[in-house]
Design an enzyme around this catalytic site. Structure first.
Site, mmCIF file in Angstrom:
data_model
loop_
_atom_site.group_PDB
_atom_site.id
_atom_site.type_symbol
_atom_site.label_atom_id
_atom_site.label_comp_id
_atom_site.label_asym_id
_atom_site.label_seq_id
_atom_site.Cartn_x
_atom_site.Cartn_y
_atom_site.Cartn_z
ATOM 1 N N TYR A 58 0.860 -1.189 0.000
ATOM 2 C CA TYR A 58 0.000 0.000 0.000
ATOM 3 C C TYR A 58 0.891 1.232 0.000
ATOM 4 O O TYR A 58 1.858 1.318 0.772
ATOM 5 C CB TYR A 58 -0.903 0.019 1.235
ATOM 6 C CG TYR A 58 -1.790 1.250 1.319
ATOM 7 C CD1 TYR A 58 -3.055 1.260 0.743
ATOM 8 C CD2 TYR A 58 -1.353 2.404 1.969
ATOM 9 C CE1 TYR A 58 -3.864 2.377 0.806
ATOM 10 C CE2 TYR A 58 -2.162 3.528 2.031
ATOM 11 C CZ TYR A 58 -3.418 3.516 1.460
ATOM 12 O OH TYR A 58 -4.206 4.630 1.524
ATOM 13 N N GLU A 90 -3.462 7.486 -4.120
ATOM 14 C CA GLU A 90 -3.356 6.186 -3.467
ATOM 15 C C GLU A 90 -3.155 5.076 -4.482
ATOM 16 O O GLU A 90 -3.830 5.041 -5.516
ATOM 17 C CB GLU A 90 -4.628 5.921 -2.655
ATOM 18 C CG GLU A 90 -4.676 4.546 -1.994
ATOM 19 C CD GLU A 90 -6.013 4.269 -1.347
ATOM 20 O OE1 GLU A 90 -6.169 4.590 -0.153
ATOM 21 O OE2 GLU A 90 -6.910 3.753 -2.040
#
Length: 425
Positions: free
Chosen positions: A145, A233
């Site tokens: 992530y 993101e």
């Protein structure tokens, strides 16, 4: 402003962030031919890490892979587009398939249906577009992530990095926060190689892998700054069997106040994904956010609007919206705001709370009167609290209008009367 995944991938590609090619469609017609062209870009000899396809619903919500797909009858569907049986496998908004025909078939299953996830709420989001991308062979523990967001408290951007990327990142952040690293970036000095090294260390990467990911993080930061983003993101960033890194899913949010200098980004806006009342309010230059309660709020000033919602909650009610008509509201603007409130079927009563500073209370009163008179058969309770500049004149306008309005002395009194009226309704 939020954009779709396929749009995020196009921005990633423009900034040199590795992504696979994809096909975005609103109909499955001609899709098989397009997928054959896509597969030709990844011959097995040169791309041993590519296998099959991934079909992905394009809606403005996360958690698509764990979502539920429903048809127009409200029936939950299985992977074949049929009503889900007790022992069946639910469709989900993201699915790996092994063949061209399966990719086309599952695209048909998704298009036009409703996807329900934790982020959409029970009403779900309609699937108008589907993205199909090559599938990748991803070994275990190779999903990461990576995000760049704005830290309002620290007044600087910071990187969020975790070696536990994927669909369960929210659970990782909640239950094992030590696995999520936060790295502040000094906005005055900008990007330095040390930030890339810290990202790589947080992900447990060394050598060439560390250098690749550090370069990706730097490009994400440049994208973040160049496009006035509030969040960039990648989840997950993956390392394939062949050792290649790809951003296989992306989420980008942008600062609405900066869109005037980002025409390319503004053109990506998909109004079909937004609440129609919020779209209408934006076009009328009103600050409106739809909520789930029954008391419609019309207030001037963001601070007073939030205080109004808090006071409604204090007395046991639920606000239906945040609506700031602004400090320079005129009768026309107030009328538009009133009409937007009336279009929300959940609204049972309206609370108007205006403190006249720059805005004149008589302007608000005239707007309310004009709006109500133009709505045939209007019977909804309207609680009005006006204070400040020309408040006495405004009260006189409302009194002479002949409308059955409920006057309030102050905010507490207005909130109590609105809650009581909503309960009766």
């Amino acid at each position: 402003m939020v954009i779709h995944e396929y749009q995020a991938r196009s921005l990633f590609k423009a900034y040199g962030i590795p992504v696979t090619e994809g096909v975005t469609v609103e109909s499955s017609k001609g899709l098989e031919a397009k997928l054959k062209e896509l597969a030709a870009l990844y011959p097995k000899a040169q791309h041993p890490d590519v296998d099959g396809f991934v079909v992905k619903a394009q809606v403005h919500a996360g958690g698509r892979g764990k979502g539920d797909v429903f048809n127009a009858k409200g029936e939950q569907l299985d992977r074949d587009g049929k009503k889900l049986a007790k022992d069946g496998k639910k469709a989900g908004g993201v699915r790996f398939v092994g063949s061209l025909s399966d990719a086309v078939a599952f695209t048909d299953v998704l298009l036009g249906k409703t996807l329900v996830t934790k982020q959409t709420g029970a009403e779900g989001a309609k699937i108008n577009k589907v993205l199909v991308v090559p599938g990748l062979n991803i070994p275990a523990k190779s999903e990461f992530y990576l995000a760049i967001v704005m830290d309002r408290k620290g007044q600087c951007p910071f990187i969020i990095a975790s070696s536990e990327g994927g669909m369960d990142i929210e659970e990782v952040a909640e239950h094992t926060p030590e696995k999520v690293a936060k790295i502040a970036i000094n906005p005055a000095s900008g990007w330095w190689p040390v930030y890339g090294r810290r990202v790589a260390a947080a992900l447990g990467l060394t050598g060439d892998d560390a250098r690749k990911v550090a370069a990706i993080a730097e490009k994400l930061y440049k994208l973040f700054l160049d496009k006035d983003a509030s969040i960039v993101e990648v989840n997950p960033l993956v390392k394939t069997d062949a050792g290649n890194f790809y951003a296989i899913d992306g989420k980008l949010n942008f600062d609405d106040n900066a869109l005037f200098r980002q025409p390319e980004i503004a053109a990506m806006r998909d109004k079909e994904e937004e609440n129609p009342l919020e779209v209408e309010a934006t076009e009328a230059d009103l600050n409106y956010v739809k909520l789930d309660g029954s008391i419609g709020c019309m207030v001037n000033g963001a601070g007073l609007a939030m205080a109004t919602m808090d006071t409604i909650k204090l007395y046991g009610g639920e606000p239906a919206n945040f609506l700031d008509v602004g400090g320079t509201a005129n009768a026309e603007r107030v009328e538009k705001a009133f009409r937007i409130l009336m279009k929300d079927p959940k609204v049972k009563v309206v609370l108007i709370n205006v403190f006249g500073g720059i805005v004149l209370c008589d302007r608000v009163a005239n707007g309310v009167v004009e709006a109500v008179k133009k709505i045939p058969g209007f019977k909804m309770p309207v609680v009005v609290r006006l204070a400040g500049t020309n408040s006495e004149l405004a009260k006189d306008i409302l009194k002479k209008s002949g409308l059955k309005l409920i006057p309030a002395d102050d905010l507490n009194d207005g909130a109590k009367k609105a809650v009581a009226a909503a309960a009766k309704a």
